[in-house]
Scaffold this active site. Structure first.
Site, short mmCIF file in Angstrom:
data_model
loop_
_atom_site.label_atom_id
_atom_site.label_comp_id
_atom_site.label_asym_id
_atom_site.label_seq_id
_atom_site.Cartn_x
_atom_site.Cartn_y
_atom_site.Cartn_z
N LYS A 125 -26.08 -10.95 -2.86
CA LYS A 125 -24.85 -11.69 -3.12
C LYS A 125 -24.09 -11.00 -4.24
CE LYS A 125 -22.38 -15.41 -2.30
NZ LYS A 125 -21.18 -14.58 -2.43
N LYS A 184 -28.79 -12.46 -12.50
CA LYS A 184 -28.03 -13.70 -12.58
C LYS A 184 -28.54 -14.72 -11.56
CE LYS A 184 -23.66 -13.12 -13.05
NZ LYS A 184 -22.24 -12.85 -12.78
N LYS A 199 -23.02 -5.85 -5.10
CA LYS A 199 -21.65 -5.76 -5.61
C LYS A 199 -20.89 -4.75 -4.75
CE LYS A 199 -19.41 -7.88 -8.94
NZ LYS A 199 -19.60 -9.30 -9.29
N ASP A 239 -13.86 -10.96 -6.80
CA ASP A 239 -14.14 -10.48 -8.15
C ASP A 239 -12.80 -10.07 -8.76
OD1 ASP A 239 -15.36 -8.20 -10.18
OD2 ASP A 239 -16.82 -9.76 -9.76
N THR A 294 -16.15 -20.17 -11.95
CA THR A 294 -16.66 -19.33 -13.05
C THR A 294 -16.28 -19.94 -14.40
OG1 THR A 294 -16.51 -17.35 -11.67
CG2 THR A 294 -16.68 -17.03 -14.05
N ASN A 342 -8.28 -15.62 -13.92
CA ASN A 342 -8.80 -16.78 -13.20
C ASN A 342 -9.87 -17.51 -14.02
OD1 ASN A 342 -9.28 -18.55 -10.98
ND2 ASN A 342 -11.10 -17.36 -10.49
N SER A 395 -20.48 -20.23 -4.88
CA SER A 395 -20.55 -19.40 -3.67
C SER A 395 -21.78 -19.76 -2.86
CB SER A 395 -20.59 -17.92 -4.04
OG SER A 395 -19.29 -17.41 -4.24
#
Length: 436
Positions: A68, A92, A104, A144, A188, A225, A362
């Site tokens: 992820k 994470k 990523k 992202d 986030t 964001n 997510s």
């Protein structure tokens, strides 16, 4: 390369290994990514010319589940950066006890130079190039830096076209109308706020003890964001947000900024200005224009780096004067800077905990897509708060038990989870002496 981002990120493991025992197998498997993909993406531009962009996708580890991680569009994207971010995502997800590994992706470009039609062709072209590398049970991308729900919607649609079946669970962070989760776009920043509130209760005593004390001052580097969301939540909770910045620079006033007005002004003009808005009318208020570097060095209670990696390094760490740092960006503090900040008595709350709200929601989106049962915003935020606060409290207790930093404690928690999953598949001890 000896001074690469991945090497710097990996140094954090050395300290954690003092407090947790992992098998040789686990240590060996965490040395390098499982798979790295570099692709070329040809895009027909609006003027008829053809440009070829470089894209990347990295799977670091999938021991705990499908990988992820987000996709960023940025001029500085390269393989080392993407590998480092996939490394952080691995830890994470493990620290938050999510059933994912780390990945990523990214494309090297300045998205502000492309039209919306060009961005769509690029986004679909990227999925064309990596379609066999991703999937709902393999690798699930998300937004992202400089990617958003619309781009995720294009990517999900392109993957569905390739597979000839609707596949909403392949991408998270999509528009709600295309199967996205309520609360994902703000997750986030919201998750960071939950962690900050829980940790400040430990650092300052319970909120009831603070009734007669002045508001904690906050500086937020990166009013995008995530940064704008956490700034707004802190403002609403009574914190004095005295400085914010974007890529062009920052604004500061010791009396505190009116964050809702700044959000409104930026939405209308794409600029950060110290304003107070009454309805649609915004008026400038007294403020000082500062650089991002100056914002980092302000004397505040709480500093929130919410921009890009390596904002605080050995070169400027000694000038940092905040009491507490909450990393909303990925890797904003280098390993060398950690030592300097620690010596100064500055408490750092690490990215693999603080900014995990995005990947947590997510995960919720992925679950909703696969089940076909969708949750209300209240349910999403309630689940997010529980997940974030539980992880924060666990990591806080590890730090207190071992008298170590919160970053090291977070890696201890993640290594414990990763080690258990890897060892469950068998280690050297399970196979030695089996013959005969």
């Amino acid at each position: 390369m000896a001074n690469s981002l991945l090497t710097d990120a990996s140094r954090r493991l050395d300290r954690a290994l003092q407090y947790v025992s992992i098998s040789e197998d686990t240590a060996e498997r965490l040395k390098s990514p499982k798979a790295s993909l570099k692709v070329s993406i040809p895009v027909r531009m609006d003027d008829g010319s053809l440009r070829v962009f470089e894209g990347y996708r990295v799977h670091f580890d999938d021991t705990r589940g499908p990988t992820k991680g987000g996709i960023r569009f940025h001029p500085q994207v390269n393989l080392d950066e993407v590998q480092s971010l996939a490394f952080w995502m691995t830890f994470k997800c493990a620290a938050l006890n999510l059933p994912f590994g780390g990945a990523k992706g990214g494309v090297t470009l300045n998205p502000k130079e492309l039209s919306k039609a060009e961005l769509e062709r690029l986004s679909r072209g990227y999925i064309d190039a990596i379609a066999n590398f991703i999937g709902p049970d393999t690798d699930i991308p998300a937004p992202d830096v400089y990617t958003n729900p619309m781009i995720m919607g294009w990517m999900m649609d392109q993957y569905s076209i390739i597979r000839q079946q609707r596949s909403p669970a392949v991408i998270t962070g999509k528009p709600v109308a295309l199967g996205g989760s309520l609360g994902r776009s703000t997750a986030t920043g919201t998750g960071a706020f939950y962690v900050l509130e829980a940790m400040m209760a430990h650092l300052l005593g319970q909120p009831s003890d603070q009734a007669n004390k002045p508001a904690q001052t906050v500086a937020v580097q990166g009013f995008g964001n995530a940064g704008s969301v956490v700034a707004r939540l802190l403002f609403d909770a009574g914190y004095a947000v005295v400085a914010v910045s974007d890529s062009h620079g920052g604004i500061y006033t010791p009396q505190g900024l009116d964050i809702p007005s700044i959000q409104q002004f930026k939405a209308d003009t794409r600029a950060v200005q110290a304003v107070y808005c009454d309805g649609t009318v915004c008026s400038l208020v007294d403020h000082k224009v500062i650089t991002n570097e100056e914002l980092l060095q302000l004397e505040v209670d709480i500093l929130i780096p919410a921009a890009l990696e390596n904002q605080i390094t050995a070169a400027n760490a000694d000038a940092i004067r905040a009491r507490y740092i909450f990393e909303v960006a990925n890797g904003p503090i280098s390993a060398d800077a950690d030592d300097i900040l620690d010596a100064k008595g500055i408490t750092v709350f690490p990215d693999i905990l603080v900014n995990a709200g995005g990947v947590t929601v997510s995960y919720f989106e992925w679950v909703q897509n696969r089940s076909g049962l969708y949750w209300t915003l209240e349910e999403v935020n309630q689940r997010l708060k529980q997940q974030m606060v539980t992880a924060a409290e666990t990591i806080w207790q590890i730090a207190q038990t071992h008298q170590t930093s919160m970053r090291t404690a977070a890696y201890v928690q993640a290594l414990t989870s990763l080690g258990a999953a890897m060892d469950a598949r068998g280690t050297r001890a399970d196979y030695v002496g089996e013959k005969g």
